[in-house]
Scaffold this motif. Structure first.
Motif, short mmCIF file in Angstrom:
data_model
loop_
_atom_site.label_atom_id
_atom_site.label_comp_id
_atom_site.label_asym_id
_atom_site.label_seq_id
_atom_site.Cartn_x
_atom_site.Cartn_y
_atom_site.Cartn_z
N ASN A 235 0.84 -1.19 0.00
CA ASN A 235 0.00 0.00 0.00
C ASN A 235 0.88 1.25 0.00
O ASN A 235 1.93 1.27 0.65
N MET A 236 0.44 2.26 -0.71
CA MET A 236 1.23 3.48 -0.81
C MET A 236 1.51 4.08 0.56
O MET A 236 2.58 4.65 0.81
N SER A 237 0.57 3.91 1.50
CA SER A 237 0.75 4.44 2.86
C SER A 237 1.71 3.61 3.69
O SER A 237 2.12 4.04 4.78
N LYS B 265 0.86 1.12 5.26
CA LYS B 265 0.08 0.70 6.41
C LYS B 265 -0.96 -0.33 6.00
O LYS B 265 -1.45 -0.33 4.87
N ARG C 262 -4.57 -1.60 5.82
CA ARG C 262 -5.85 -0.91 5.78
C ARG C 262 -6.98 -1.91 6.00
O ARG C 262 -7.06 -2.92 5.30
N ASN D 103 -2.04 -2.71 -3.49
CA ASN D 103 -1.77 -1.67 -4.48
C ASN D 103 -1.55 -2.32 -5.84
O ASN D 103 -0.48 -2.84 -6.13
N PRO E 174 -7.77 3.45 -1.44
CA PRO E 174 -7.16 3.29 -0.11
C PRO E 174 -5.71 2.83 -0.14
O PRO E 174 -5.06 2.79 0.91
N ASN E 175 -5.19 2.48 -1.33
CA ASN E 175 -3.88 1.84 -1.35
C ASN E 175 -2.95 2.32 -2.46
O ASN E 175 -1.82 1.88 -2.54
N GLY E 176 -3.43 3.20 -3.33
CA GLY E 176 -2.60 3.70 -4.42
C GLY E 176 -2.70 2.92 -5.71
O GLY E 176 -1.92 3.15 -6.64
#
Length: 229
Positions: free
Chosen positions: A105-107, A109, A111, A146, A171-173
């Motif tokens: 995920n881009m964050s 984190k 999710r 992602n 939520p993930n890119g």
């Protein structure tokens, strides 16, 4: 109709899938261990979420070599219905049954929450009970959701109408907000959100139930057509 729910070491959504089939459509369903070498008895194969083999190397990278995946590939060629959810989607891409890859995920984190999906393709065996463009609520739970592919693959997915679900709020890119795709034949679908966790209003949404009713209707139509021939 008969469903198989594959079980790998580390699967944790196999029970959810099993119960979703029971509760949503009441059809026959079996757990099938990853060492199985025959899926001929099944009409639909569910590849569930979880952390198969602890997500070592890459998510799905070890499961891709499980004996049962040879049978999944054969089932796909035969036109049987295959649904990979979350880790199951990752396994299908690792096995080459669907294009692209699922990366962090881009964050960076994990999710885990409800998310709004748009039905981008309502003309598949898995989505026929949805309206084109309909927005539905399905939960996600992933750290590597992602979706990524190269420009040529993305153009092909778009041209062939293989993008099945997109995120309302990414939520993930994922490239192109992609939440789920299918193969060119439309009988193999992978998605990161969990429809099996959205089959009853007590769970917060029953929007996932129609994926299972769609599959059953598609199978019955095919079965009836074969009987007439």
């Amino acid at each position: 109709m008969k469903f198989a729910v594959l079980v790998f070491p580390g699967s944790n959504c196999d029970i959810d899938c099993y119960k979703a089939v029971e509760d949503a459509i009441g059809e026959e369903v079996d757990y099938v261990w990853h060492t199985a070498t025959d899926l001929s008895a099944y009409d639909c194969i569910l590849v569930p979420g979880g952390f198969s083999y602890g997500d070592y190397l890459r998510c799905g990278a070890i499961s891709r070599f499980a004996p049962v995946m040879n049978e999944v590939a054969k089932a796909a060629e035969q036109g049987k219905y295959i649904l990979g959810i979350c880790n199951g989607f990752q396994i299908l891409t690792e096995a080459g049954l669907l294009p692209g890859a699922l990366i962090r995920n881009m964050s960076l984190k994990f999710r885990c929450h409800d998310t709004v999906l748009k039905v981008a393709n309502a003309d598949t065996p898995f989505t026929r009970d949805y309206a084109p463009g309909e927005e539905i609520v399905i939960p996600i739970a992933h750290g590597e959701g992602n979706y990524y592919c190269d420009e040529e693959t993305l153009a092909s997915l778009q041209a062939n109408n293989q993008i099945v679900f997109t995120y309302g709020s990414n939520p993930n890119g994922s490239l192109g907000d992609i939440a789920g795709i299918c193969n060119e034949g439309g009988n193999v679908i992978g998605m990161m959100p969990h429809p099996e966790r959205a089959v009853d209003s007590l769970l917060g949404s029953e929007d996932g139930k129609r994926m299972f009713t769609s599959i059953l209707k598609a199978w019955r139509d095919r079965h009836d057509a074969a009987a007439i021939r």
